[in-house]
Design an enzyme around this catalytic site. Structure first.
Site, PDB file in Angstrom:
ATOM      1  N   HIS A 186      34.602  46.953  43.012  1.00  0.00           N
ATOM      2  CA  HIS A 186      34.529  45.673  42.303  1.00  0.00           C
ATOM      3  C   HIS A 186      34.104  44.580  43.283  1.00  0.00           C
ATOM      4  O   HIS A 186      34.521  44.577  44.441  1.00  0.00           O
ATOM      5  CB  HIS A 186      35.887  45.345  41.675  1.00  0.00           C
ATOM      6  CG  HIS A 186      35.803  44.232  40.695  1.00  0.00           C
ATOM      7  ND1 HIS A 186      35.758  42.917  41.089  1.00  0.00           N
ATOM      8  CD2 HIS A 186      35.706  44.236  39.350  1.00  0.00           C
ATOM      9  CE1 HIS A 186      35.657  42.159  40.006  1.00  0.00           C
ATOM     10  NE2 HIS A 186      35.618  42.938  38.943  1.00  0.00           N
ATOM     11  N   ASN A 208      40.082  45.379  32.578  1.00  0.00           N
ATOM     12  CA  ASN A 208      40.424  45.142  33.984  1.00  0.00           C
ATOM     13  C   ASN A 208      41.344  43.921  34.045  1.00  0.00           C
ATOM     14  O   ASN A 208      40.879  42.785  34.027  1.00  0.00           O
ATOM     15  CB  ASN A 208      39.132  44.906  34.791  1.00  0.00           C
ATOM     16  CG  ASN A 208      39.417  44.590  36.252  1.00  0.00           C
ATOM     17  OD1 ASN A 208      40.538  44.775  36.727  1.00  0.00           O
ATOM     18  ND2 ASN A 208      38.403  44.125  36.964  1.00  0.00           N
ATOM     19  N   TRP A 209      42.628  44.193  34.097  1.00  0.00           N
ATOM     20  CA  TRP A 209      43.615  43.100  34.055  1.00  0.00           C
ATOM     21  C   TRP A 209      43.662  42.292  35.346  1.00  0.00           C
ATOM     22  O   TRP A 209      44.289  41.247  35.400  1.00  0.00           O
ATOM     23  CB  TRP A 209      45.009  43.674  33.791  1.00  0.00           C
ATOM     24  CG  TRP A 209      45.258  44.099  32.387  1.00  0.00           C
ATOM     25  CD1 TRP A 209      44.360  44.129  31.356  1.00  0.00           C
ATOM     26  CD2 TRP A 209      46.496  44.567  31.846  1.00  0.00           C
ATOM     27  NE1 TRP A 209      44.969  44.581  30.213  1.00  0.00           N
ATOM     28  CE2 TRP A 209      46.288  44.853  30.490  1.00  0.00           C
ATOM     29  CE3 TRP A 209      47.768  44.778  32.381  1.00  0.00           C
ATOM     30  CZ2 TRP A 209      47.282  45.332  29.649  1.00  0.00           C
ATOM     31  CZ3 TRP A 209      48.773  45.264  31.552  1.00  0.00           C
ATOM     32  CH2 TRP A 209      48.537  45.527  30.201  1.00  0.00           C
ATOM     33  N   LYS A 210      43.069  42.848  36.404  1.00  0.00           N
ATOM     34  CA  LYS A 210      43.148  42.213  37.737  1.00  0.00           C
ATOM     35  C   LYS A 210      44.628  41.998  38.101  1.00  0.00           C
ATOM     36  O   LYS A 210      45.450  42.843  37.740  1.00  0.00           O
ATOM     37  CB  LYS A 210      42.326  40.929  37.755  1.00  0.00           C
ATOM     38  CG  LYS A 210      40.898  41.190  37.239  1.00  0.00           C
ATOM     39  CD  LYS A 210      39.910  40.122  37.527  1.00  0.00           C
ATOM     40  CE  LYS A 210      38.564  40.544  36.965  1.00  0.00           C
ATOM     41  NZ  LYS A 210      37.494  39.608  37.246  1.00  0.00           N
ATOM     42  N   GLY A 245      38.880  38.813  31.998  1.00  0.00           N
ATOM     43  CA  GLY A 245      39.685  37.767  31.350  1.00  0.00           C
ATOM     44  C   GLY A 245      39.977  38.027  29.877  1.00  0.00           C
ATOM     45  O   GLY A 245      41.123  37.879  29.425  1.00  0.00           O
ATOM     46  N   SER A 299      32.067  38.256  32.208  1.00  0.00           N
ATOM     47  CA  SER A 299      32.284  37.257  31.152  1.00  0.00           C
ATOM     48  C   SER A 299      32.066  37.807  29.739  1.00  0.00           C
ATOM     49  O   SER A 299      31.635  37.075  28.848  1.00  0.00           O
ATOM     50  CB  SER A 299      31.382  36.035  31.365  1.00  0.00           C
ATOM     51  OG  SER A 299      31.659  35.411  32.584  1.00  0.00           O
ATOM     52  N   GLU A 341      27.572  45.006  37.050  1.00  0.00           N
ATOM     53  CA  GLU A 341      28.421  43.810  37.123  1.00  0.00           C
ATOM     54  C   GLU A 341      27.882  42.835  38.162  1.00  0.00           C
ATOM     55  O   GLU A 341      28.320  42.862  39.331  1.00  0.00           O
ATOM     56  CB  GLU A 341      29.837  44.197  37.569  1.00  0.00           C
ATOM     57  CG  GLU A 341      30.752  44.577  36.461  1.00  0.00           C
ATOM     58  CD  GLU A 341      32.157  43.970  36.673  1.00  0.00           C
ATOM     59  OE1 GLU A 341      32.832  43.769  35.660  1.00  0.00           O
ATOM     60  OE2 GLU A 341      32.555  43.688  37.813  1.00  0.00           O
TER      61      GLU A 341
HETATM   62  P1  PGA Z   1      35.425  38.947  33.459  1.00  0.00           P
HETATM   63  O1  PGA Z   1      35.714  40.040  34.573  1.00  0.00           O
HETATM   64  O2  PGA Z   1      35.246  39.663  32.168  1.00  0.00           O
HETATM   65  O3  PGA Z   1      36.620  38.045  33.479  1.00  0.00           O
HETATM   66  O4  PGA Z   1      34.174  38.237  33.876  1.00  0.00           O
HETATM   67  C1  PGA Z   1      35.005  41.218  34.596  1.00  0.00           C
HETATM   68  C2  PGA Z   1      35.337  41.955  35.842  1.00  0.00           C
HETATM   69  O5  PGA Z   1      35.488  41.317  36.890  1.00  0.00           O
HETATM   70  O6  PGA Z   1      35.500  43.178  35.837  1.00  0.00           O
END
Ligand code: PGA
Length: 276
Positions: free
Chosen positions: A111, A17-19, A253, A231, A180
């Site tokens: 999300h 998930n690159w956001k 991330g 995370s 999540e």
């Molecule tokens: P993260 O994000 O691995 O940076 O915590 C996960 C997500 O929001 O899908």
């Protein structure tokens, strides 16, 4: 897409998930190409895996071309959001049909960042899930508590039940649930200060499976991957995939760091897995 490799064994699935990253097409294409190269260099046989790049809408087309050049079946294309109508007067929105046309096989729905920042409700989420299923895109459905203080898993259970009641029974097995908890999500650079234990994620998996058992047979449920997100990095994935019995991960991330992301996939393969 159905999470099964034909041998009754669950497919491990890793969702990158690159956001809202990176900021240029050149970097986006480079990132995918580097990840593919890193897998080649490490001579890692990716078996029973799907690695899905959920990239910003504007990069989908060029990432599709990069993936097409790679000749590898394991790399798939996904989106981070969708609207529930096919077409029409919905300024700024992207429809399931548009994603399908671009070759997306997956889309993240619900999300916590969208709930928090854009006020997405469970009703919106159900509509999005059903719109995706209608065109044959697998919804990656995020469920989990928003606050650390809230009663553990109570929120997730409610969300899963509402979602399952909204989806036709014949399509439920297409869903990929991601546990999540919002409080465990990183700020994009460093991990959250508190993370769930492997017992916590195992309990979440069992709870999701319990909800599913009201709708599906045991065999069907055992074929559905359930993943963890929050995370995730190369050091903690082993416990989530091992004792936590997760069938993969939703990685934010760390999916933007080539070596780290490849390591996550590789260590998950090494950890012992059995269905919960
Ligand atoms: P993260 O994000 O691995 O940076 O915590 C996960 C997500 O929001 O899908």
């Amino acid at each position: 897409m159905d999470g099964n490799n034909g041998n009754n064994k669950i497919m491990n699935i890793f969702i990158a998930n690159w956001k809202m990253n990176p900021t240029t097409e050149k970097e986006a294409v480079g990132l995918v190409a580097d990840i593919q190269k890193e897998f080649q260099i490490s001579d890692f046989k990716i078996q029973n895996f799907d690695i899905v790049f959920c990239v910003p809408f504007v990069f989908i087309k060029s990432i599709k071309e990069t993936l097409a050049n790679s000749n590898s079946e394991v790399f798939k294309l996904g989106a981070q959001n969708v609207f529930w109508e096919d077409a029409g007067t919905f300024t700024g929105e992207i429809s399931p049909l548009m994603l399908k046309d671009l070759g997306c096989e997956y889309a993240i729905v619900g999300h916590s960042e969208r709930k928090k920042m854009f006020g997405e409700t469970i009703e919106d989420i159900c509509k999005k899930i059903n719109a995706l299923l209608k065109v044959g895109i697998a919804p990656v459905v995020c469920v989990g508590e928003m606050e650390k203080s809230s009663k553990k898993l109570e929120g997730a259970e409610k969300q899963v039940n509402v979602i399952l009641d909204s989806v036709p029974k014949t399509k439920i097995s297409k869903l990929i649930f991601a546990y999540e908890p919002a409080w465990a999500i990183s700020d994009g650079k460093k991990a959250a200060s508190v993370l769930p234990s492997s017992d916590d994620v195992l309990s979440a998996k069992l709870l999701i499976q319990k909800c599913l058992s009201k709708k599906l047979s045991r065999n069907k449920i055992a074929e559905m991957p359930i993943i963890y997100g929050g995370s995730v990095n190369a050091s903690n994935i082993t416990k989530y995939a091992g004792e936590g019995k997760m069938d993969g991960a939703l990685v934010g991330g760390a999916s933007l760091k080539v070596k780290e992301f490849v390591k996550i996939v590789k260590s998950c393969n090494l950890s012992s897995r059995a269905s919960a």
